[in-house]
Write a protein that holds these residues in place. Structure first.
Motif, PDB file in Angstrom:
ATOM      1  N   ASP A 163       0.828  -1.205   0.000  1.00  0.00           N
ATOM      2  CA  ASP A 163       0.000   0.000   0.000  1.00  0.00           C
ATOM      3  C   ASP A 163       0.862   1.256   0.000  1.00  0.00           C
ATOM      4  OD1 ASP A 163      -2.517   1.283  -0.092  1.00  0.00           O
ATOM      5  OD2 ASP A 163      -2.454   1.621   2.087  1.00  0.00           O
ATOM      6  N   PHE A 164       1.949   1.233   0.778  1.00  0.00           N
ATOM      7  CA  PHE A 164       2.871   2.365   0.784  1.00  0.00           C
ATOM      8  C   PHE A 164       3.468   2.576  -0.605  1.00  0.00           C
ATOM      9  CE2 PHE A 164       7.218   3.954   0.954  1.00  0.00           C
ATOM     10  CZ  PHE A 164       7.042   5.170   1.590  1.00  0.00           C
TER      11      PHE A 164
ATOM     12  N   ARG B 284       0.817   4.008  -3.010  1.00  0.00           N
ATOM     13  CA  ARG B 284       0.490   5.408  -2.723  1.00  0.00           C
ATOM     14  C   ARG B 284       1.683   6.333  -3.011  1.00  0.00           C
ATOM     15  NH1 ARG B 284      -3.589   5.318   1.371  1.00  0.00           N
ATOM     16  NH2 ARG B 284      -3.480   7.572   1.519  1.00  0.00           N
ATOM     17  N   TYR B 285       2.874   5.846  -2.816  1.00  0.00           N
ATOM     18  CA  TYR B 285       4.078   6.608  -3.169  1.00  0.00           C
ATOM     19  C   TYR B 285       4.059   6.885  -4.673  1.00  0.00           C
ATOM     20  CZ  TYR B 285       9.096   7.698  -3.678  1.00  0.00           C
ATOM     21  OH  TYR B 285      10.298   8.298  -3.969  1.00  0.00           O
TER      22      TYR B 285
ATOM     23  N   GLY C 218       7.556  12.095  -2.127  1.00  0.00           N
ATOM     24  CA  GLY C 218       6.855  11.012  -1.449  1.00  0.00           C
ATOM     25  C   GLY C 218       6.828  11.193   0.058  1.00  0.00           C
TER      26      GLY C 218
ATOM     27  N   GLU D 152       4.286  13.724   1.319  1.00  0.00           N
ATOM     28  CA  GLU D 152       2.872  13.420   1.091  1.00  0.00           C
ATOM     29  C   GLU D 152       2.232  12.978   2.410  1.00  0.00           C
ATOM     30  OE1 GLU D 152      -0.753  13.023  -0.086  1.00  0.00           O
ATOM     31  OE2 GLU D 152       0.749  13.878  -1.443  1.00  0.00           O
TER      32      GLU D 152
ATOM     33  N   SER E 192      -0.601  11.798   3.239  1.00  0.00           N
ATOM     34  CA  SER E 192      -1.354  10.537   3.273  1.00  0.00           C
ATOM     35  C   SER E 192      -0.449   9.315   3.413  1.00  0.00           C
ATOM     36  CB  SER E 192      -2.223  10.406   2.017  1.00  0.00           C
ATOM     37  OG  SER E 192      -1.418  10.244   0.868  1.00  0.00           O
ATOM     38  N   LEU E 193       0.827   9.452   3.130  1.00  0.00           N
ATOM     39  CA  LEU E 193       1.761   8.328   3.269  1.00  0.00           C
ATOM     40  C   LEU E 193       2.255   8.151   4.699  1.00  0.00           C
ATOM     41  CD1 LEU E 193       4.019   8.718   0.116  1.00  0.00           C
ATOM     42  CD2 LEU E 193       2.182   7.091   0.476  1.00  0.00           C
ATOM     43  N   ARG E 194       2.224   9.210   5.471  1.00  0.00           N
ATOM     44  CA  ARG E 194       2.810   9.191   6.812  1.00  0.00           C
ATOM     45  C   ARG E 194       2.131   8.204   7.753  1.00  0.00           C
ATOM     46  NH1 ARG E 194       3.288  15.612   6.882  1.00  0.00           N
ATOM     47  NH2 ARG E 194       5.034  15.729   5.436  1.00  0.00           N
TER      48      ARG E 194
ATOM     49  N   LEU F 286       0.962   5.261   6.828  1.00  0.00           N
ATOM     50  CA  LEU F 286       1.043   3.899   6.292  1.00  0.00           C
ATOM     51  C   LEU F 286       2.209   3.109   6.874  1.00  0.00           C
ATOM     52  CD1 LEU F 286       0.336   4.637   2.522  1.00  0.00           C
ATOM     53  CD2 LEU F 286      -1.271   3.805   4.245  1.00  0.00           C
TER      54      LEU F 286
ATOM     55  N   TYR G 208       6.233   3.639   6.084  1.00  0.00           N
ATOM     56  CA  TYR G 208       6.692   5.025   5.933  1.00  0.00           C
ATOM     57  C   TYR G 208       7.904   5.304   6.833  1.00  0.00           C
ATOM     58  CZ  TYR G 208       6.952  10.087   5.985  1.00  0.00           C
ATOM     59  OH  TYR G 208       7.405  11.387   5.900  1.00  0.00           O
TER      60      TYR G 208
END
Length: 139
Positions: A6-7, A10-11, A64, A67, A69-71, A73, A76
């Motif tokens: 998922d990371f 999304r990256y 990346g 971002e 929204s990645l933090r 996951l 990260y």
């Protein structure tokens, strides 16, 4: 390093959203950044335009990492720590500051160059920025 799918997905989406294209994964970017830093440790042996092009992988990584929204996951923090380790190595190697017309527009890795490089790179730095670095052997 194991990073969650998922990371990675999304990256890649963050890269596309930033206009950087897609297909180069977070892991590939990290591998490229490590390779670049090691090339700098040995004495960067290319032209200045290629040096700045090579730095673009770190710009992509930052895109990346920034971002939000990645933090949240899984993966990260591990990825961020791995990048920080390579960054620390680069800071040890790239110790020669270069004058930039608008330094505020560039991240810290654009503000410095390695203390040694090939003859052409050294000549480019002298010509474009007025800085002198050591020259590594060409053979």
């Amino acid at each position: 390093m194991a990073v969650e799918a998922d990371f990675l997905r999304r990256y890649d989406q963050a890269q596309i959203a930033a206009g950087r294209g897609g297909g180069d994964s977070a892991l590939r970017h990290l591998t490229s950044w490590k390779g670049f830093v090691e090339a700098c440790a040995e004495g960067y042996d290319d032209v200045i335009s290629e040096y700045f092009e090579d730095l673009s992988v770190r710009d992509a990584i930052e895109c990346g990492l920034a971002e939000a929204s990645l933090r949240e996951l899984a993966g990260y923090e591990e990825y961020s720590r791995a990048v920080q380790a390579v960054d620390a190595r680069f800071r040890e190697i790239a110790t020669v500051p270069i004058p930039l017309a608008h330094p505020e527009k560039f991240s810290w890795w654009h503000h410095v160059v390695p203390r040694a490089g090939g003859e052409e790179f050294a000549a480019d730095l002298k010509r474009h920025f007025g800085v002198t670095i050591g020259i590594v052997g060409s053979g």
